[in-house]
Scaffold this motif. Structure first.
Motif, mmCIF file in Angstrom:
data_model
loop_
_atom_site.group_PDB
_atom_site.id
_atom_site.type_symbol
_atom_site.label_atom_id
_atom_site.label_comp_id
_atom_site.label_asym_id
_atom_site.label_seq_id
_atom_site.Cartn_x
_atom_site.Cartn_y
_atom_site.Cartn_z
ATOM 1 N N LEU A 365 22.676 62.346 -26.159
ATOM 2 C CA LEU A 365 21.674 63.566 -25.192
ATOM 3 C C LEU A 365 20.236 63.355 -25.520
ATOM 4 O O LEU A 365 19.939 63.559 -24.973
ATOM 5 C CB LEU A 365 21.585 65.063 -25.823
ATOM 6 N N ALA A 366 20.263 63.162 -26.722
ATOM 7 C CA ALA A 366 18.976 62.293 -26.394
ATOM 8 C C ALA A 366 18.952 61.023 -25.563
ATOM 9 O O ALA A 366 17.511 61.133 -24.519
ATOM 10 C CB ALA A 366 18.039 61.678 -27.826
ATOM 11 N N LEU A 367 19.447 60.101 -25.551
ATOM 12 C CA LEU A 367 19.329 58.658 -24.683
ATOM 13 C C LEU A 367 19.638 59.586 -23.445
ATOM 14 O O LEU A 367 19.071 58.912 -22.172
ATOM 15 C CB LEU A 367 20.232 58.922 -24.555
ATOM 16 N N HIS A 368 20.461 60.401 -22.902
ATOM 17 C CA HIS A 368 20.137 61.500 -21.756
ATOM 18 C C HIS A 368 18.689 61.345 -21.176
ATOM 19 O O HIS A 368 18.287 61.251 -20.607
ATOM 20 C CB HIS A 368 21.351 62.098 -21.507
ATOM 21 N N ALA A 369 18.295 62.426 -22.098
ATOM 22 C CA ALA A 369 17.184 62.900 -22.221
ATOM 23 C C ALA A 369 15.961 62.407 -21.700
ATOM 24 O O ALA A 369 15.182 61.951 -20.830
ATOM 25 C CB ALA A 369 16.613 64.373 -22.818
ATOM 26 N N PHE A 370 15.789 61.038 -22.657
ATOM 27 C CA PHE A 370 14.720 60.008 -22.682
ATOM 28 C C PHE A 370 15.176 58.728 -22.400
ATOM 29 O O PHE A 370 13.885 57.912 -21.661
ATOM 30 C CB PHE A 370 13.952 60.053 -24.167
ATOM 31 N N ALA A 371 16.109 58.334 -22.045
ATOM 32 C CA ALA A 371 16.812 57.059 -20.998
ATOM 33 C C ALA A 371 17.437 56.970 -20.465
ATOM 34 O O ALA A 371 17.248 55.868 -19.878
ATOM 35 C CB ALA A 371 17.232 56.110 -22.070
ATOM 36 N N ARG A 372 17.271 58.098 -19.801
ATOM 37 C CA ARG A 372 17.311 58.465 -18.357
ATOM 38 C C ARG A 372 19.431 57.991 -18.816
ATOM 39 O O ARG A 372 20.387 57.419 -17.196
ATOM 40 C CB ARG A 372 17.045 57.647 -17.120
ATOM 41 N N TRP A 373 19.619 58.053 -19.812
ATOM 42 C CA TRP A 373 22.126 57.844 -19.877
ATOM 43 C C TRP A 373 22.317 58.751 -18.942
ATOM 44 O O TRP A 373 21.559 60.005 -18.304
ATOM 45 C CB TRP A 373 22.029 57.829 -20.614
ATOM 46 N N PRO A 374 23.350 58.520 -18.224
ATOM 47 C CA PRO A 374 24.490 59.644 -17.072
ATOM 48 C C PRO A 374 24.876 61.095 -18.718
ATOM 49 O O PRO A 374 24.400 60.624 -19.585
ATOM 50 C CB PRO A 374 25.742 58.815 -17.137
ATOM 51 N N ASN A 375 25.150 61.618 -17.775
ATOM 52 C CA ASN A 375 25.698 62.948 -18.678
ATOM 53 C C ASN A 375 27.190 63.066 -19.585
ATOM 54 O O ASN A 375 27.145 63.341 -20.323
ATOM 55 C CB ASN A 375 25.699 64.241 -17.728
ATOM 56 N N PRO A 377 28.423 61.152 -21.104
ATOM 57 C CA PRO A 377 28.605 60.300 -22.916
ATOM 58 C C PRO A 377 28.471 61.808 -23.619
ATOM 59 O O PRO A 377 28.898 61.912 -24.711
ATOM 60 C CB PRO A 377 27.263 58.499 -23.041
ATOM 61 N N TRP A 378 27.618 61.711 -23.717
ATOM 62 C CA TRP A 378 27.005 63.092 -24.396
ATOM 63 C C TRP A 378 28.397 64.512 -24.533
ATOM 64 O O TRP A 378 28.721 64.918 -25.234
ATOM 65 C CB TRP A 378 25.831 64.029 -24.305
ATOM 66 N N GLN A 379 28.349 64.896 -22.689
ATOM 67 C CA GLN A 379 29.343 65.558 -22.633
ATOM 68 C C GLN A 379 30.737 65.298 -23.320
ATOM 69 O O GLN A 379 32.052 66.130 -23.942
ATOM 70 C CB GLN A 379 29.549 66.064 -21.088
ATOM 71 N N ALA A 380 30.736 63.709 -23.271
ATOM 72 C CA ALA A 380 32.978 63.579 -23.753
ATOM 73 C C ALA A 380 32.163 63.733 -25.103
ATOM 74 O O ALA A 380 33.177 64.230 -25.985
ATOM 75 C CB ALA A 380 32.850 62.299 -23.776
ATOM 76 N N ALA A 381 30.943 63.089 -25.876
ATOM 77 C CA ALA A 381 31.423 63.862 -27.213
ATOM 78 C C ALA A 381 31.570 64.696 -28.058
ATOM 79 O O ALA A 381 31.721 65.264 -29.072
ATOM 80 C CB ALA A 381 29.680 63.149 -27.879
ATOM 81 N N LEU A 382 31.545 65.874 -27.243
ATOM 82 C CA LEU A 382 31.850 67.778 -27.020
ATOM 83 C C LEU A 382 33.126 67.303 -28.295
ATOM 84 O O LEU A 382 33.784 68.463 -28.741
ATOM 85 C CB LEU A 382 30.975 69.019 -26.408
#
Length: 486
Positions: A365-375, A377-382
């Motif tokens: 989620l931090a990589l999504h917020a600060f490094a503009r990773w797509p949504n 990865p963190w959604q799949a991690a749930l």
């Protein structure tokens, strides 16, 4: 004056074994030189290397001798760097006989004399190779049995049933086979400078996979990989355990197994301290388990297929429990209900699982917020949260212990569940370990140390007062110097 005992050579028939082994090892080089050809001198030097390897194998016979005395086994080897290895006979714990197909054709066996130390530091004394009758006589002599050698007779505790082959695919041993085959093919392509695109079948398969949608391609590859691993795992099971037989003779357990490469292991009952029932997750889902001996003098850590402590290959769980009971002399501990470790151990399992899931999700989620990773990865991690909950519950349900007379039983694990049935007579010490979080929860891990098997068997996350009581009751008097009387 007593004449010195003679030094013996290995069987001269081994001179026909090593050249063939080296030729097979360098087969890609030979294919490249003899059939495909290549520019330059690289393959010439490769052939020189083959010749040197073959010469080294032949030189081994000329420079290796051994001597059997009433007190020692001595082996001399080497030409320029001459070495002599001497092993006291009273330190000998095992004598294993193995024979791969070529050795069997020539009537040879490889003799490995073990002294019971860790396999990382001691490979024992190896005689490769002796005539099979001479190897059998040597084993009888070194294990302090003087009777004429005959095939072991006694009570057959277990014998391979063809129906057990169905457990082979659940061992996943085919993955290692695929790795070996892929590595060999890569080596072949490199040595012979072949282009994989030159093979029509391979080119057509790659074309078919790339022509379909990604989801379909992934599904096809997955199905193919699962089928291939299952088939190779079943084949590996047959090769490793065909003709498996566990026989109890007077004072010993005798294990024979193998289809192409045969192996024969003798375990002295007086060295047996217990048994281990091992249930990897897939094998457990199929209702299967392995049984291994907890005994002094057998190397561990090589896997059940490669280690000498295997008492039963993957087979029905009830059969593994029966064999464990036959070996230990008491069928109860192998199947007895275990004591739970309480709500604090239960809560600790969930805390660890959710903490891991939260850390992974938070990083993504931090990589999504600060490094503009797509949504995604963190959604799949749930999904780690429900998976972690299932794993935590299973780990707690598999956690337990019990003391039955002079027998300790520990069980733990989920992806690999193990039940240890250990005689308290073999326990030589206790280790009590408490991490920071265990101290906060009032728990500790109790480890029984022994000279047998893995040399340490741990009961995880016990309430502290129960751990002290269990250790004191299992080996009375051992903890007395450390206890404070109230």
């Amino acid at each position: 004056m007593t004449e010195p005992l003679p030094w013996h050579r290995l069987s001269a028939r081994m001179l026909a074994v090593h050249p063939v082994q080296e030729i097979v090892r360098f087969l890609p080089v030979l294919i490249g030189v003899l059939f495909i050809g290549s520019e330059g001198q690289g393959h010439i030097w490769s052939l020189v290397g083959v010749g040197v390897a073959i010469a080294g194998g032949l030189l081994r016979w000329f420079t290796t001798t051994y001597q059997i005395t009433p007190t020692h086994v001595r082996v001399r080897r080497g030409l320029l760097n001459r070495r002599e290895l001497s092993v006291p006979r009273d330190r000998i714990r095992t004598v294993d006989l193995t024979a791969h197909p070529l050795q069997r054709v020539l009537g040879l066996s490889r003799v490995v004399i073990g002294t019971g130390r860790s396999d990382r530091h001691d490979e024992g004394v190896t005689l490769d190779a002796l005539a099979t009758p001479a190897a059998a006589r040597l084993r009888e002599e070194l294990l302090h049995r003087t009777e004429k050698h005959v095939e072991p007779t006694g009570v057959v505790l277990a014998e391979l049933s063809p129906r057990w082959v169905r457990f082979g695919p659940f061992t996943l041993s085919g993955i290692a086979t695929i790795g070996v085959v892929v590595g060999s093919l890569v080596n072949l392509f490199n040595e012979t400078r072949l282009d994989p695109d030159d093979f029509g079948l391979l080119r057509s398969v790659i074309g078919q996979v790339t022509a379909v949608p990604v989801a379909v391609a992934v599904l096809e590859i997955t199905v193919f990989a699962v089928v291939l691993v299952a088939v190779l795992s079943a084949l590996a099971y047959v090769l490793a355990f065909w003709h498996f037989r566990l026989v109890r003779t007077e004072g010993t357990l005798h294990v024979t197994r193998g289809l192409l490469t045969t192996r024969s292991t003798t375990i002295e009952l007086r060295r047996v301290r217990g048994a281990e029932i091992s249930e990897p997750l897939l094998l457990r889902a199929a209702g299967g388990a392995r049984c291994l001996a907890i005994t002094t003098g057998l190397r561990v850590g090589r896997g059940s297929e490669h280690g000498g402590s295997i008492l039963l290959p993957p087979a029905p769980l009830a059969e593994a429990r029966r064999v464990a009971g036959e070996v230990t002399g008491d069928p109860g501990p192998a199947a007895h209900e275990l004591l739970r470790h309480g709500p604090r151990a239960h809560r600790r399992r969930y805390t660890r699982a959710f903490a891991f899931a939260a850390v992974v999700t938070g990083i993504l989620l931090a990589l999504h917020a600060f490094a503009r990773w797509p949504n995604w990865p963190w959604q799949a991690a749930l999904v780690l949260f429900p998976i972690g909950a299932l794993l935590a519950e299973d780990r707690y349900r598999n956690l337990g212990h019990v003391l039955l007379g002079s027998t300790l039983v520990f069980r733990h694990g989920s992806l690999l569940r193990r039940r240890y049935v250990l005689s308290s007579d073999g326990v030589i010490g206790w280790v009590m370990h408490r991490s920071f979080f265990q101290r906060r929860s009032g728990l500790l891990s109790l480890t029984a140390t022994t000279a047998a098997g893995r040399q340490h068997y741990t009961c995880e996350d016990l309430p502290a007062d129960e751990a002290v009581t269990l250790a004191h009751d299992a080996v009375p008097g051992l903890l007395d110097p450390f206890l404070v009387k109230r």
